[in-house]
Design a protein around this motif. Sequence first.
Motif, mmCIF file in Angstrom:
data_model
loop_
_atom_site.group_PDB
_atom_site.id
_atom_site.type_symbol
_atom_site.label_atom_id
_atom_site.label_comp_id
_atom_site.label_asym_id
_atom_site.label_seq_id
_atom_site.Cartn_x
_atom_site.Cartn_y
_atom_site.Cartn_z
ATOM 1 N N THR A 48 0.569 -1.564 0.388
ATOM 2 C CA THR A 48 0.185 -0.082 0.679
ATOM 3 C C THR A 48 1.166 1.226 0.189
ATOM 4 O O THR A 48 0.574 2.593 -0.252
ATOM 5 C CB THR A 48 -0.871 0.056 1.217
ATOM 6 N N LEU A 69 -8.780 -2.324 6.892
ATOM 7 C CA LEU A 69 -8.257 -2.638 5.724
ATOM 8 C C LEU A 69 -8.472 -1.439 4.555
ATOM 9 O O LEU A 69 -9.896 -1.024 4.869
ATOM 10 C CB LEU A 69 -10.004 -3.871 5.502
ATOM 11 N N SER A 70 -7.794 -1.115 4.617
ATOM 12 C CA SER A 70 -7.719 0.148 3.970
ATOM 13 C C SER A 70 -8.437 0.247 3.124
ATOM 14 O O SER A 70 -8.320 -0.513 2.146
ATOM 15 C CB SER A 70 -5.925 1.586 4.504
ATOM 16 N N PRO A 71 -9.110 1.660 2.485
ATOM 17 C CA PRO A 71 -8.369 1.422 0.553
ATOM 18 C C PRO A 71 -7.941 0.779 -0.579
ATOM 19 O O PRO A 71 -7.894 0.337 -1.108
ATOM 20 C CB PRO A 71 -9.217 3.098 0.502
ATOM 21 N N THR A 74 -7.378 -2.851 0.703
ATOM 22 C CA THR A 74 -8.848 -3.704 -0.231
ATOM 23 C C THR A 74 -8.814 -3.522 -1.930
ATOM 24 O O THR A 74 -8.551 -4.063 -2.824
ATOM 25 C CB THR A 74 -10.504 -3.006 0.090
ATOM 26 N N LEU A 77 -5.841 -6.305 -3.224
ATOM 27 C CA LEU A 77 -6.922 -7.682 -3.290
ATOM 28 C C LEU A 77 -8.317 -8.204 -4.119
ATOM 29 O O LEU A 77 -8.346 -8.998 -4.497
ATOM 30 C CB LEU A 77 -7.745 -7.595 -1.258
ATOM 31 N N ALA A 78 -8.725 -7.099 -4.387
ATOM 32 C CA ALA A 78 -9.718 -7.005 -5.940
ATOM 33 C C ALA A 78 -9.537 -6.916 -6.813
ATOM 34 O O ALA A 78 -9.385 -7.584 -7.583
ATOM 35 C CB ALA A 78 -10.843 -5.443 -5.079
ATOM 36 N N TYR A 88 -9.194 -12.735 2.839
ATOM 37 C CA TYR A 88 -8.498 -13.033 4.703
ATOM 38 C C TYR A 88 -9.439 -13.098 5.738
ATOM 39 O O TYR A 88 -10.542 -13.052 5.792
ATOM 40 C CB TYR A 88 -8.532 -11.014 3.918
ATOM 41 N N TRP A 105 -13.176 -11.713 -1.469
ATOM 42 C CA TRP A 105 -13.333 -11.630 -3.081
ATOM 43 C C TRP A 105 -13.161 -11.788 -4.051
ATOM 44 O O TRP A 105 -12.528 -13.133 -4.078
ATOM 45 C CB TRP A 105 -11.720 -10.312 -3.135
ATOM 46 N N LEU A 110 -15.824 -7.546 -3.463
ATOM 47 C CA LEU A 110 -15.986 -8.267 -1.893
ATOM 48 C C LEU A 110 -17.030 -8.469 -2.958
ATOM 49 O O LEU A 110 -18.078 -8.113 -2.779
ATOM 50 C CB LEU A 110 -15.994 -6.888 -0.926
#
Length: 182
Positions: A48, A69-71, A74, A77-78, A88, A105, A110
């Motif tokens: 990040t 879970l910060s933007p 995430t 992850l997306a 997660y 995800w 998500l």
Amino acid sequence: MSYQLSAIVADADLLREETRELDHAVLAELRQDFALLPVTPQLVQELTGTPPDYAIDEPDPEHPFTLVLSPALTGVLARWAQRGPLAYVEAEFAGGAGHQAAAVWMGGALTWGPRFDATFDGPRPDWPINAALVELGAEPGQWIDPFAELGLHVERSTDGWLAHGRRGLSADYWDELVEDRQ
């Protein structure tokens, strides 16, 4: 006996591909062609560009994870989930009390969870990590539940999984040791 885990679980090939150029990614082999990526502060920073943030309060259904879970996280992850489903997962237990949480995800979004449980009074398949693993495609087998079937019981902490991955061990490592001693 305590247990603590913060990790991403997904198809081993997906995680190998997405993490191959990361300095702080250590993959641990699970069963059924899955792998576990221990989520450490160093990994979050590498993914990040900022240090991780942790919740001050104990996790609960409204705020299920210790790791915020910060933007940015995430978003990673997306992006990874465009290639296949991933989860997660977090768990923390000591002296029989604790909690677990999970989110999944798929297709770049998500799609399941997050779910949280600290009572474990429902059926084992409904516990967050078990349910998330089924969402990923974990199949039933000889073990009591998907958590054990994939081998998530093998190590007791995120640090243990780091050591496990660095040593290149399989989820069957301890079972193989027992068989060798018999």
